[in-house]
Design a protein around this motif. Structure first.
Motif, PDB file in Angstrom:
ATOM      1  N   ILE A  65       0.854  -1.181   0.000  1.00 28.24           N
ATOM      2  CA  ILE A  65       0.000   0.000   0.000  1.00 28.24           C
ATOM      3  C   ILE A  65       0.891   1.232   0.000  1.00 28.24           C
ATOM      4  CG2 ILE A  65      -1.775   1.269   1.278  1.00 28.24           C
ATOM      5  CD1 ILE A  65      -2.458  -1.519   2.577  1.00 28.24           C
ATOM      6  N   ALA A  66       0.645   2.162  -0.903  1.00 26.54           N
ATOM      7  CA  ALA A  66       1.456   3.380  -1.013  1.00 26.54           C
ATOM      8  C   ALA A  66       0.595   4.610  -0.755  1.00 26.54           C
ATOM      9  CB  ALA A  66       2.101   3.465  -2.389  1.00 26.54           C
ATOM     10  N   GLY A  67       1.282   5.762  -0.626  1.00 26.79           N
ATOM     11  CA  GLY A  67       0.594   7.033  -0.470  1.00 26.79           C
ATOM     12  C   GLY A  67       0.035   7.271   0.913  1.00 26.79           C
ATOM     13  N   VAL A  68       0.713   6.752   1.944  1.00 23.63           N
ATOM     14  CA  VAL A  68       0.214   6.849   3.314  1.00 23.63           C
ATOM     15  C   VAL A  68       1.257   7.535   4.186  1.00 23.63           C
ATOM     16  CG1 VAL A  68      -0.718   5.585   5.279  1.00 23.63           C
ATOM     17  CG2 VAL A  68      -1.014   4.681   2.966  1.00 23.63           C
ATOM     18  N   GLU A  69       0.832   8.470   5.009  1.00 24.46           N
ATOM     19  CA  GLU A  69       1.690   9.107   5.992  1.00 24.46           C
ATOM     20  C   GLU A  69       0.979   9.121   7.336  1.00 24.46           C
ATOM     21  OE1 GLU A  69       4.733  10.123   5.699  1.00 24.46           O
ATOM     22  OE2 GLU A  69       4.969   9.871   3.530  1.00 24.46           O
ATOM     23  N   GLY A  70       1.696   8.708   8.376  1.00 25.10           N
ATOM     24  CA  GLY A  70       1.135   8.843   9.714  1.00 25.10           C
ATOM     25  C   GLY A  70       0.848   7.586  10.493  1.00 25.10           C
ATOM     26  N   PRO A  71       0.464   6.451   9.853  1.00 29.90           N
ATOM     27  CA  PRO A  71       0.191   5.247  10.650  1.00 29.90           C
ATOM     28  C   PRO A  71       1.459   4.714  11.307  1.00 29.90           C
ATOM     29  CG  PRO A  71      -0.766   5.068   8.453  1.00 29.90           C
ATOM     30  CD  PRO A  71       0.172   6.229   8.429  1.00 29.90           C
ATOM     31  N   PRO A  72       1.310   3.855  12.323  1.00 29.75           N
ATOM     32  CA  PRO A  72       2.494   3.244  12.936  1.00 29.75           C
ATOM     33  C   PRO A  72       3.280   2.446  11.907  1.00 29.75           C
ATOM     34  CG  PRO A  72       0.482   2.128  13.630  1.00 29.75           C
ATOM     35  CD  PRO A  72       0.060   3.373  12.926  1.00 29.75           C
ATOM     36  N   ALA A  73       4.590   2.401  12.112  1.00 28.79           N
ATOM     37  CA  ALA A  73       5.461   1.761  11.135  1.00 28.79           C
ATOM     38  C   ALA A  73       5.266   0.261  11.074  1.00 28.79           C
ATOM     39  CB  ALA A  73       6.915   2.085  11.439  1.00 28.79           C
TER      40      ALA A  73
ATOM     41  N   GLU B 262       7.778  -0.361   4.590  1.00 27.93           N
ATOM     42  CA  GLU B 262       8.954  -0.733   3.812  1.00 27.93           C
ATOM     43  C   GLU B 262       9.950   0.434   3.783  1.00 27.93           C
ATOM     44  OE1 GLU B 262       9.378  -3.670   2.596  1.00 27.93           O
ATOM     45  OE2 GLU B 262       7.465  -4.572   2.020  1.00 27.93           O
ATOM     46  N   VAL B 263      11.160   0.141   3.336  1.00 30.48           N
ATOM     47  CA  VAL B 263      12.192   1.168   3.249  1.00 30.48           C
ATOM     48  C   VAL B 263      11.765   2.296   2.316  1.00 30.48           C
ATOM     49  CG1 VAL B 263      14.562   1.620   2.517  1.00 30.48           C
ATOM     50  CG2 VAL B 263      14.050  -0.419   3.859  1.00 30.48           C
ATOM     51  N   ASP B 264      11.015   1.985   1.266  1.00 28.31           N
ATOM     52  CA  ASP B 264      10.610   3.021   0.313  1.00 28.31           C
ATOM     53  C   ASP B 264       9.382   3.797   0.764  1.00 28.31           C
ATOM     54  OD1 ASP B 264       8.495   1.281  -0.055  1.00 28.31           O
ATOM     55  OD2 ASP B 264       8.868   0.894  -2.176  1.00 28.31           O
ATOM     56  N   GLY B 265       8.857   3.530   1.959  1.00 25.99           N
ATOM     57  CA  GLY B 265       7.715   4.262   2.485  1.00 25.99           C
ATOM     58  C   GLY B 265       6.377   3.592   2.268  1.00 25.99           C
ATOM     59  N   SER B 266       6.313   2.580   1.409  1.00 25.62           N
ATOM     60  CA  SER B 266       5.068   1.841   1.239  1.00 25.62           C
ATOM     61  C   SER B 266       4.874   0.910   2.432  1.00 25.62           C
ATOM     62  CB  SER B 266       5.076   1.056  -0.070  1.00 25.62           C
ATOM     63  OG  SER B 266       6.080   0.057  -0.041  1.00 25.62           O
ATOM     64  N   TYR B 267       3.680   0.330   2.538  1.00 20.23           N
ATOM     65  CA  TYR B 267       3.374  -0.588   3.626  1.00 20.23           C
ATOM     66  C   TYR B 267       3.086  -1.975   3.063  1.00 20.23           C
ATOM     67  CZ  TYR B 267       2.932   2.949   7.321  1.00 20.23           C
ATOM     68  OH  TYR B 267       3.188   3.921   8.246  1.00 20.23           O
ATOM     69  N   SER B 268       3.721  -2.982   3.652  1.00 28.16           N
ATOM     70  CA  SER B 268       3.324  -4.357   3.371  1.00 28.16           C
ATOM     71  C   SER B 268       2.214  -4.737   4.331  1.00 28.16           C
ATOM     72  CB  SER B 268       4.511  -5.313   3.552  1.00 28.16           C
ATOM     73  OG  SER B 268       5.386  -5.225   2.456  1.00 28.16           O
ATOM     74  N   ASN B 269       1.234  -5.441   3.820  1.00 25.93           N
ATOM     75  CA  ASN B 269       0.074  -5.806   4.626  1.00 25.93           C
ATOM     76  C   ASN B 269      -0.368  -7.207   4.238  1.00 25.93           C
ATOM     77  OD1 ASN B 269      -3.350  -5.414   4.111  1.00 25.93           O
ATOM     78  ND2 ASN B 269      -2.507  -5.614   6.167  1.00 25.93           N
TER      79      ASN B 269
ATOM     80  N   LYS C  64      -6.809   5.572   4.667  1.00 26.50           N
ATOM     81  CA  LYS C  64      -7.831   5.873   3.663  1.00 26.50           C
ATOM     82  C   LYS C  64      -7.246   6.643   2.482  1.00 26.50           C
ATOM     83  CE  LYS C  64     -11.647   5.800   6.967  1.00 26.50           C
ATOM     84  NZ  LYS C  64     -12.734   6.560   7.638  1.00 26.50           N
ATOM     85  N   GLU C  65      -6.097   7.257   2.704  1.00 30.05           N
ATOM     86  CA  GLU C  65      -5.417   7.975   1.621  1.00 30.05           C
ATOM     87  C   GLU C  65      -4.526   7.057   0.803  1.00 30.05           C
ATOM     88  OE1 GLU C  65      -6.230  11.116   1.094  1.00 30.05           O
ATOM     89  OE2 GLU C  65      -7.563  10.943   2.843  1.00 30.05           O
ATOM     90  N   GLY C  66      -4.412   5.821   1.226  1.00 32.78           N
ATOM     91  CA  GLY C  66      -3.513   4.895   0.555  1.00 32.78           C
ATOM     92  C   GLY C  66      -4.135   4.216  -0.645  1.00 32.78           C
ATOM     93  N   ARG C  67      -3.303   3.571  -1.412  1.00 36.06           N
ATOM     94  CA  ARG C  67      -3.760   2.821  -2.588  1.00 36.06           C
ATOM     95  C   ARG C  67      -2.922   1.555  -2.722  1.00 36.06           C
ATOM     96  NH1 ARG C  67      -0.179   6.570  -4.217  1.00 36.06           N
ATOM     97  NH2 ARG C  67       1.377   6.003  -5.780  1.00 36.06           N
ATOM     98  N   VAL C  68      -3.556   0.505  -3.175  1.00 37.92           N
ATOM     99  CA  VAL C  68      -2.860  -0.759  -3.385  1.00 37.92           C
ATOM    100  C   VAL C  68      -2.026  -0.672  -4.653  1.00 37.92           C
ATOM    101  CG1 VAL C  68      -3.132  -3.220  -3.825  1.00 37.92           C
ATOM    102  CG2 VAL C  68      -4.641  -2.074  -2.189  1.00 37.92           C
ATOM    103  N   ILE C  69      -0.745  -0.959  -4.546  1.00 39.89           N
ATOM    104  CA  ILE C  69       0.129  -0.883  -5.713  1.00 39.89           C
ATOM    105  C   ILE C  69       0.632  -2.254  -6.165  1.00 39.89           C
ATOM    106  CG2 ILE C  69       0.886   1.472  -5.275  1.00 39.89           C
ATOM    107  CD1 ILE C  69       3.426   0.341  -4.021  1.00 39.89           C
ATOM    108  N   GLU C  70       0.433  -3.264  -5.332  1.00 45.13           N
ATOM    109  CA  GLU C  70       0.889  -4.602  -5.725  1.00 45.13           C
ATOM    110  C   GLU C  70       0.191  -5.641  -4.858  1.00 45.13           C
ATOM    111  OE1 GLU C  70       5.045  -7.196  -6.265  1.00 45.13           O
ATOM    112  OE2 GLU C  70       5.022  -5.374  -5.035  1.00 45.13           O
TER     113      GLU C  70
END
Length: 474
Positions: free
Chosen positions: A282-290, A302-309, A399-405
């Motif tokens: 998930i990309a485009g997210v700022e603020g949730p716990p790491a 992730e290192v690039d700022g996206s989130y694995s879920n 809610k501001e995020g988007r699935v990228i993969e």
């Protein structure tokens, strides 16, 4: 949610019930079927042909195979790794990527802690960035019963953790918990926190270890399936690949979900079953716990700022082996049925496909491995949508995020959820490692242990828990 042996194996148990004709659990037809796929891993250039001789041959260039090769090379042994596809192209680049052993069976705590210690030093050891980072992880609880279960698990785990890699854990609540879970909407009562838990991007971790092994003289041959092995006097003498033979005294089978099929051709029983899993970024997210885990959802930045879920759901494909291994898994069904993890199963094209795969072949014949260089199950959009939806509800910033993969992966499980890292008693010089439901977490520790077993050195952790005989006896 408590992570237990039964929770991970519910899928396999359910498919066995279906195979027996039971109707006590409704069977949902879930997405998930094996298909040809591309690797998610960073490319690693392998050699075109194997050498004529090596001290050790390893089947599989996933994290288990390449880490074993690394540690064997450090012992001064010549090693060749044969991979039917590409380095880390299947499960090793499709995992979730966290390094923790919270809630796992006590038998694997020592292995997990040893592996964690090795991950912490691996970047310096090989002079490469594996992408591993120790960032701490919180497991959040709402109920007193969950907290007490976690406390009981920790007490037992601390007693079996290795002296050189103790568990560094504590329980947090109040303001400290809120700080670890900023923006959480639920009223979490407490959290189990390990500041040395970490993770890595699966696409980079195993390839970096592979290159570290090659820098120590290991030969990795890609697009090179192993067809079988020959023996002299009951001991491994030659390994036969599609590109020629290699004279050796030791063969390590680290082929993931393919190992059962390979060993079966040599009349060696390796009773494991595959389960499918789904992950997303998930990309485009700022603020949730790491990083964190709560309910049936885990997330990691992730290192690039996206989130694995990834959701804590596994899909059990009903296959030919679901029937042939029915009685191996039957004794654990009561424990599995008492779990609280939803049971997903899939009854589809993989069932007839499994009956069409050759179970035996001669060493001069093409094998199933050569017709399936890189495969992966399709992902389950339903569980992934539900997981992302939970994140949005719990942490509105998502809610501001988007699935990228999105991707699917496949692991193999033993009936007790404990991996196998073991010699094969019937054949001198033959070893097998498999059944890793948490492969990246345990990969380096498993590779180190296997290297000690192959070299005849004293293992740094107790090897008895991982013997093959425990799941083949009786």
């Amino acid at each position: 949610m408590k992570l237990t042996r039964r929770n991970v194996l519910l899928g396999s148990g359910g498919l066995l019930l279906a195979g027996a004709g039971a109707i006590t659990i409704p069977m949902a037809l879930r997405p998930g079927s094996l298909q040809a796929s591309k690797s998610r891993a960073r490319p690693v250039s392998g050699q075109g042909t194997p050498p004529a001789e090596a001290d050790v041959v390893i089947i599989g260039a996933g994290i288990m195979g390449v880490s074993t090769a690394l540690f064997l090379a450090e012992k001064g042994l010549s090693v060749v790794v044969c991979e039917k596809g590409q380095v880390a192209a299947e499960q090793s680049s499709r995992a979730y990527g966290q390094v923790t052993n919270f809630g796992l069976p006590q038998e694997v705590v020592e292995l997990g802690q040893q592996s964690k210690m090795l991950w912490q030093g691996m970047n310096a050891r090989i002079g490469q960035d594996t992408s591993y980072r120790a960032y701490g992880r919180v497991q959040a609880f709402k109920e007193d019963s969950e907290i007490e279960e976690a406390r009981a698990w920790l007490a037992k785990a601390e007693a079996v953790a290795p002296v050189q890699a103790p568990i560094r854990a504590r329980f947090v609540e109040g303001a400290e918990l809120e700080q670890l879970l900023p923006g959480a909407q639920s009223e979490w009562k407490a959290g189990y926190y390990q500041d040395d838990d970490g993770g890595m991007e699966p696409a980079f971790a195993a390839p970096a270890v592979a290159e570290g092994a090659m820098a120590r003289g290991v030969t990795i041959v890609t697009e090179c399936a192993v067809r079988g092995f020959e023996t002299e006097g009951g001991a491994v003498s030659h390994v036969i690949t599609e590109k020629g033979g290699v004279r050796t005294k030791a063969l390590v089978v680290a082929g993931g979900s393919w190992s059962r099929l390979f060993l079966g051709n040599a009349d060696i029983n390796f009773p494991v079953l595959p389960v499918y899993l789904s992950q997303q970024r998930i990309a485009g997210v700022e603020g949730p716990p790491a990083v964190g885990a709560a309910g049936r959802v885990v997330w990691r930045k992730e290192v690039d700022g996206s989130y694995s879920n990834g959701p804590r759901f596994m899909t059990a494909p009903i296959l030919r082996d679901s029937f042939s291994l029915l009685f191996d898994f039957l004794p654990v069904l009561p424990e599995m049925l008492s779990g609280d993890t939803p049971l997903d199963m899939t009854l589809g094209s993989d069932l007839p496909r499994s009956f069409g795969i050759e179970r035996s072949w001669k060493l001069d014949q093409q094998t199933p491995f050569e017709r399936a260089r890189i495969v992966a199950p399709t992902h389950n959009d339903g569980t992934l949508d539900a997981s992302f939806g939970w994140l949005k509800d719990e942490f509105p910033a998502f809610k501001e995020g988007r699935v990228i993969e999105r991707w699917g992966g496949m692991v193999d499980v033993a009936k007790d959820e404990i991996p196998v890292i073991s010699p094969v008693p019937s054949t001198q010089g033959l070893f097998v490692m498999g059944g890793f439901t948490f492969g990246l977490t345990q990969g380096l520790g498993a590779g180190e242990l296997m290297a000690d077993l192959v070299a005849g050195d004293v293992p740094k952790i107790n090897a008895k828990n991982f013997e093959l005989a425990r799941i083949t006896a009786g």
